[in-house]
Design a protein around this motif. Sequence first.
Motif, PDB file in Angstrom:
ATOM      1  N   GLU A  84     -34.670  17.534  42.810  1.00  0.00           N
ATOM      2  CA  GLU A  84     -35.448  17.593  41.418  1.00  0.00           C
ATOM      3  C   GLU A  84     -36.688  18.152  41.205  1.00  0.00           C
ATOM      4  O   GLU A  84     -36.695  19.036  40.188  1.00  0.00           O
ATOM      5  CB  GLU A  84     -35.550  16.146  40.705  1.00  0.00           C
ATOM      6  N   SER A  85     -37.455  18.324  41.998  1.00  0.00           N
ATOM      7  CA  SER A  85     -38.965  18.713  41.903  1.00  0.00           C
ATOM      8  C   SER A  85     -38.678  20.311  41.837  1.00  0.00           C
ATOM      9  O   SER A  85     -39.223  21.235  40.887  1.00  0.00           O
ATOM     10  CB  SER A  85     -39.767  18.492  42.725  1.00  0.00           C
ATOM     11  N   TYR A  86     -37.867  20.914  42.655  1.00  0.00           N
ATOM     12  CA  TYR A  86     -37.623  22.338  42.969  1.00  0.00           C
ATOM     13  C   TYR A  86     -37.015  22.790  41.602  1.00  0.00           C
ATOM     14  O   TYR A  86     -37.244  23.640  40.876  1.00  0.00           O
ATOM     15  CB  TYR A  86     -37.070  22.617  44.060  1.00  0.00           C
ATOM     16  N   LEU A  87     -35.711  21.979  41.104  1.00  0.00           N
ATOM     17  CA  LEU A  87     -35.273  22.489  39.689  1.00  0.00           C
ATOM     18  C   LEU A  87     -35.927  22.681  38.605  1.00  0.00           C
ATOM     19  O   LEU A  87     -35.921  23.282  37.778  1.00  0.00           O
ATOM     20  CB  LEU A  87     -33.825  21.481  39.895  1.00  0.00           C
ATOM     21  N   LEU A  88     -36.716  21.460  38.539  1.00  0.00           N
ATOM     22  CA  LEU A  88     -37.660  21.181  37.172  1.00  0.00           C
ATOM     23  C   LEU A  88     -38.554  22.679  37.149  1.00  0.00           C
ATOM     24  O   LEU A  88     -38.949  23.009  36.436  1.00  0.00           O
ATOM     25  CB  LEU A  88     -38.484  20.080  37.298  1.00  0.00           C
ATOM     26  N   SER A  89     -39.317  22.653  38.734  1.00  0.00           N
ATOM     27  CA  SER A  89     -40.190  23.687  38.599  1.00  0.00           C
ATOM     28  C   SER A  89     -39.717  25.093  38.305  1.00  0.00           C
ATOM     29  O   SER A  89     -40.276  25.880  37.465  1.00  0.00           O
ATOM     30  CB  SER A  89     -40.873  23.978  39.712  1.00  0.00           C
ATOM     31  N   LEU A  90     -38.368  25.344  38.608  1.00  0.00           N
ATOM     32  CA  LEU A  90     -37.650  26.557  38.421  1.00  0.00           C
ATOM     33  C   LEU A  90     -37.224  26.891  36.917  1.00  0.00           C
ATOM     34  O   LEU A  90     -37.533  27.916  36.367  1.00  0.00           O
ATOM     35  CB  LEU A  90     -36.256  26.583  39.417  1.00  0.00           C
ATOM     36  N   MET A  91     -36.938  25.711  36.354  1.00  0.00           N
ATOM     37  CA  MET A  91     -36.626  25.799  34.804  1.00  0.00           C
ATOM     38  C   MET A  91     -37.899  26.174  34.037  1.00  0.00           C
ATOM     39  O   MET A  91     -38.092  26.815  32.740  1.00  0.00           O
ATOM     40  CB  MET A  91     -35.995  24.614  34.333  1.00  0.00           C
ATOM     41  N   ARG A  92     -39.159  25.384  34.579  1.00  0.00           N
ATOM     42  CA  ARG A  92     -40.383  25.719  33.781  1.00  0.00           C
ATOM     43  C   ARG A  92     -40.767  27.092  33.758  1.00  0.00           C
ATOM     44  O   ARG A  92     -41.396  27.657  32.853  1.00  0.00           O
ATOM     45  CB  ARG A  92     -41.353  24.653  34.246  1.00  0.00           C
ATOM     46  N   GLU A  93     -40.686  27.495  35.156  1.00  0.00           N
ATOM     47  CA  GLU A  93     -40.974  29.071  35.331  1.00  0.00           C
ATOM     48  C   GLU A  93     -39.951  29.945  34.598  1.00  0.00           C
ATOM     49  O   GLU A  93     -40.727  31.178  34.028  1.00  0.00           O
ATOM     50  CB  GLU A  93     -41.010  29.185  36.806  1.00  0.00           C
ATOM     51  N   ARG A  94     -38.811  29.766  34.232  1.00  0.00           N
ATOM     52  CA  ARG A  94     -38.031  30.650  33.621  1.00  0.00           C
ATOM     53  C   ARG A  94     -37.943  30.536  32.131  1.00  0.00           C
ATOM     54  O   ARG A  94     -37.453  31.167  31.356  1.00  0.00           O
ATOM     55  CB  ARG A  94     -36.651  30.351  34.075  1.00  0.00           C
ATOM     56  N   GLY A  95     -38.449  29.433  31.757  1.00  0.00           N
ATOM     57  CA  GLY A  95     -38.529  28.903  30.459  1.00  0.00           C
ATOM     58  C   GLY A  95     -37.264  28.371  29.913  1.00  0.00           C
ATOM     59  O   GLY A  95     -36.954  28.543  28.462  1.00  0.00           O
ATOM     60  N   THR A  96     -36.378  27.668  30.656  1.00  0.00           N
ATOM     61  CA  THR A  96     -35.108  27.151  30.231  1.00  0.00           C
ATOM     62  C   THR A  96     -35.505  25.956  29.455  1.00  0.00           C
ATOM     63  O   THR A  96     -36.349  25.034  29.884  1.00  0.00           O
ATOM     64  CB  THR A  96     -34.247  26.967  31.348  1.00  0.00           C
ATOM     65  N   SER A  97     -34.893  25.571  28.286  1.00  0.00           N
ATOM     66  CA  SER A  97     -34.883  24.175  27.473  1.00  0.00           C
ATOM     67  C   SER A  97     -34.044  23.240  28.343  1.00  0.00           C
ATOM     68  O   SER A  97     -32.883  23.497  28.884  1.00  0.00           O
ATOM     69  CB  SER A  97     -34.457  24.528  26.194  1.00  0.00           C
ATOM     70  N   TYR A  98     -34.602  22.160  28.689  1.00  0.00           N
ATOM     71  CA  TYR A  98     -33.814  21.165  29.360  1.00  0.00           C
ATOM     72  C   TYR A  98     -34.334  19.766  28.750  1.00  0.00           C
ATOM     73  O   TYR A  98     -34.947  19.641  27.934  1.00  0.00           O
ATOM     74  CB  TYR A  98     -34.079  21.158  30.709  1.00  0.00           C
ATOM     75  N   GLY A  99     -33.243  18.768  28.902  1.00  0.00           N
ATOM     76  CA  GLY A  99     -33.394  17.421  28.353  1.00  0.00           C
ATOM     77  C   GLY A  99     -32.295  16.419  29.034  1.00  0.00           C
ATOM     78  O   GLY A  99     -31.664  16.681  30.164  1.00  0.00           O
ATOM     79  N   SER A 100     -32.299  15.226  28.563  1.00  0.00           N
ATOM     80  CA  SER A 100     -31.509  14.099  29.131  1.00  0.00           C
ATOM     81  C   SER A 100     -30.700  13.440  28.083  1.00  0.00           C
ATOM     82  O   SER A 100     -31.159  13.252  26.979  1.00  0.00           O
ATOM     83  CB  SER A 100     -32.320  13.393  29.834  1.00  0.00           C
ATOM     84  N   SER A 101     -29.666  12.875  28.257  1.00  0.00           N
ATOM     85  CA  SER A 101     -28.854  12.171  27.558  1.00  0.00           C
ATOM     86  C   SER A 101     -28.523  10.723  27.852  1.00  0.00           C
ATOM     87  O   SER A 101     -28.081  10.804  29.330  1.00  0.00           O
ATOM     88  CB  SER A 101     -27.634  12.778  26.775  1.00  0.00           C
ATOM     89  N   PRO A 102     -28.134   9.581  27.586  1.00  0.00           N
ATOM     90  CA  PRO A 102     -27.570   8.648  27.936  1.00  0.00           C
ATOM     91  C   PRO A 102     -26.026   8.374  28.347  1.00  0.00           C
ATOM     92  O   PRO A 102     -25.443   9.535  28.152  1.00  0.00           O
ATOM     93  CB  PRO A 102     -27.749   7.489  26.911  1.00  0.00           C
ATOM     94  N   GLN A 103     -25.873   7.718  29.346  1.00  0.00           N
ATOM     95  CA  GLN A 103     -24.601   7.689  29.948  1.00  0.00           C
ATOM     96  C   GLN A 103     -23.579   7.385  28.788  1.00  0.00           C
ATOM     97  O   GLN A 103     -23.566   6.444  28.181  1.00  0.00           O
ATOM     98  CB  GLN A 103     -24.623   6.809  31.103  1.00  0.00           C
ATOM     99  N   SER A 104     -22.296   8.105  29.057  1.00  0.00           N
ATOM    100  CA  SER A 104     -21.235   7.666  28.245  1.00  0.00           C
ATOM    101  C   SER A 104     -20.632   6.306  28.374  1.00  0.00           C
ATOM    102  O   SER A 104     -20.901   5.648  29.213  1.00  0.00           O
ATOM    103  CB  SER A 104     -20.270   8.593  28.237  1.00  0.00           C
ATOM    104  N   ALA A 105     -20.235   5.709  27.222  1.00  0.00           N
ATOM    105  CA  ALA A 105     -19.736   4.484  27.526  1.00  0.00           C
ATOM    106  C   ALA A 105     -18.623   4.363  28.621  1.00  0.00           C
ATOM    107  O   ALA A 105     -18.320   3.295  29.358  1.00  0.00           O
ATOM    108  CB  ALA A 105     -18.959   3.986  25.757  1.00  0.00           C
ATOM    109  N   LEU A 106     -17.590   5.510  28.457  1.00  0.00           N
ATOM    110  CA  LEU A 106     -16.528   5.312  29.506  1.00  0.00           C
ATOM    111  C   LEU A 106     -17.052   5.376  30.916  1.00  0.00           C
ATOM    112  O   LEU A 106     -16.697   4.771  31.812  1.00  0.00           O
ATOM    113  CB  LEU A 106     -15.693   6.569  29.253  1.00  0.00           C
ATOM    114  N   MET A 107     -18.130   6.034  31.091  1.00  0.00           N
ATOM    115  CA  MET A 107     -18.866   6.236  32.558  1.00  0.00           C
ATOM    116  C   MET A 107     -19.564   4.816  32.821  1.00  0.00           C
ATOM    117  O   MET A 107     -19.357   4.275  33.953  1.00  0.00           O
ATOM    118  CB  MET A 107     -19.685   7.603  32.589  1.00  0.00           C
ATOM    119  N   SER A 108     -20.108   4.296  31.769  1.00  0.00           N
ATOM    120  CA  SER A 108     -20.559   2.851  32.068  1.00  0.00           C
ATOM    121  C   SER A 108     -19.581   1.875  32.518  1.00  0.00           C
ATOM    122  O   SER A 108     -20.049   0.920  33.348  1.00  0.00           O
ATOM    123  CB  SER A 108     -21.439   2.583  30.841  1.00  0.00           C
TER     124      SER A 108
END
Length: 441
Positions: A84-108
């Motif tokens: 995760e640390s490498y992935l986040l640092s790579l997205m910050r370096e490239r200026g990629t927008s990222y976020g998170s969403s809660p798990q869907s009801a079906l997956m829960s």
Amino acid sequence: MPTPKSVPYSDLISSLQSGGVAKVLFEEGTRRIYYNTNLWSEKDSENAVDSGNNVDGKDTSVKKKSRNSPPAWEFLTRKIDHDESYLLSLMRERGTSYGSSPQSALMSMRSMLITVLTLWIPLTPLMWILYRQLSAANSPAKKRRPGNLLVSFEDVEGVDSAKVELMEIVCCLQGAINYSKLGAKLPRGVLLVGPPGTGKTLLARAVAGEAGVPFFSVSASEFVELFVGRGAARIRDLFSVARKSAPSIIFIDELDAVGGKRGRSFNDERDQTLNQLLTEMDGFESDINVVVIAATNRPEALDPALCRPGRFSRKVYVGEPDEEGRKKILAIHLKGVPLEEDVTLICNLVSSVTQGFVGADLANIVNESALLAARRGAEKVSREDIMEAIERAKFGINERQTSATTISKELVKLFPWMPSLTNRNNSRKDPQPPLGYQTLS
């Protein structure tokens, strides 16, 4: 909408390094990662149309997507653990927008179902067994009503001295006047000692049947539990139920399983159970009309504190019956068995050649003779069937020739007027015994 296309995790890293990723979305509770490329974002913006209407001079423009618009996310991949640390640092370096969403009801619901199937279903039988072990409903005490006990002292023979001793217990439970006038107290415990098969359990049932009081029967091995403290708790439950039904009788079979001498082993649970039994039998409550009758064939293995006066103050020996006792026992077991000859003659014959046999052995002889008669298709049990059953009990099944010779020699010495029983071809009608034999018998 169509589902996103699943791609390897390396494609996401390659796209991030080349700067071709526009948006990234992490789904909470799972390892899923959704992302869109720059080309996909441009196509999504081109498909958006603006439709506006002027209402009362106001311009209300609403941005809508066409029916043929692509899904919100183009690709789907699964992340690698500890990356995760490498992935986040790579997205910050490239200026990629990222976020998170809660798990869907079906997956829960899916994850919850997997948890139930893998965890709770295997644990349910273990939880049920633990509940049964720790619950008070699993008490070993089995109450038997006096109406269901069809055993009385008339059904017990061959142990006359033991019957006399136990008759006093019955009189004390029934509240006889002559005992109360003299200040006699009910014995707290009676220990039945004797070889196996002499009728100790039958005597205890006869006491309960004669006294007409509640009868609680339990085996001492049922108090030996895996969990620490459960044996002592079962002793408490047993005596608590018996006190509520006082006057009552508690019968403990094979007392040596729990009443052995303390300190001989490292089993502290057995010692705690015995300590609780000692406390219940001679504790602070001394006016409770509860009689404990126990049976054992190893009195030397019992703890001295259990056999002292005040607990098992009366020891009744139930020994092997004599010849007269064996006749009476055979007469009881032969009731309902069709015989070709007189019952008295069969009892005299069998009791004379079964020295050292106890009640269980005699009952087994009667049952074996009935089985042998049924094997040959007879309607009644003959003398030969009974003799063969004695041979089986004495010498085993595989030694018939030796046993037949030995039994015949004994019978010739005792009854010289009888024909040889080894000759099966003789007439089945036996000669009458001499007159003097009838007089002596």
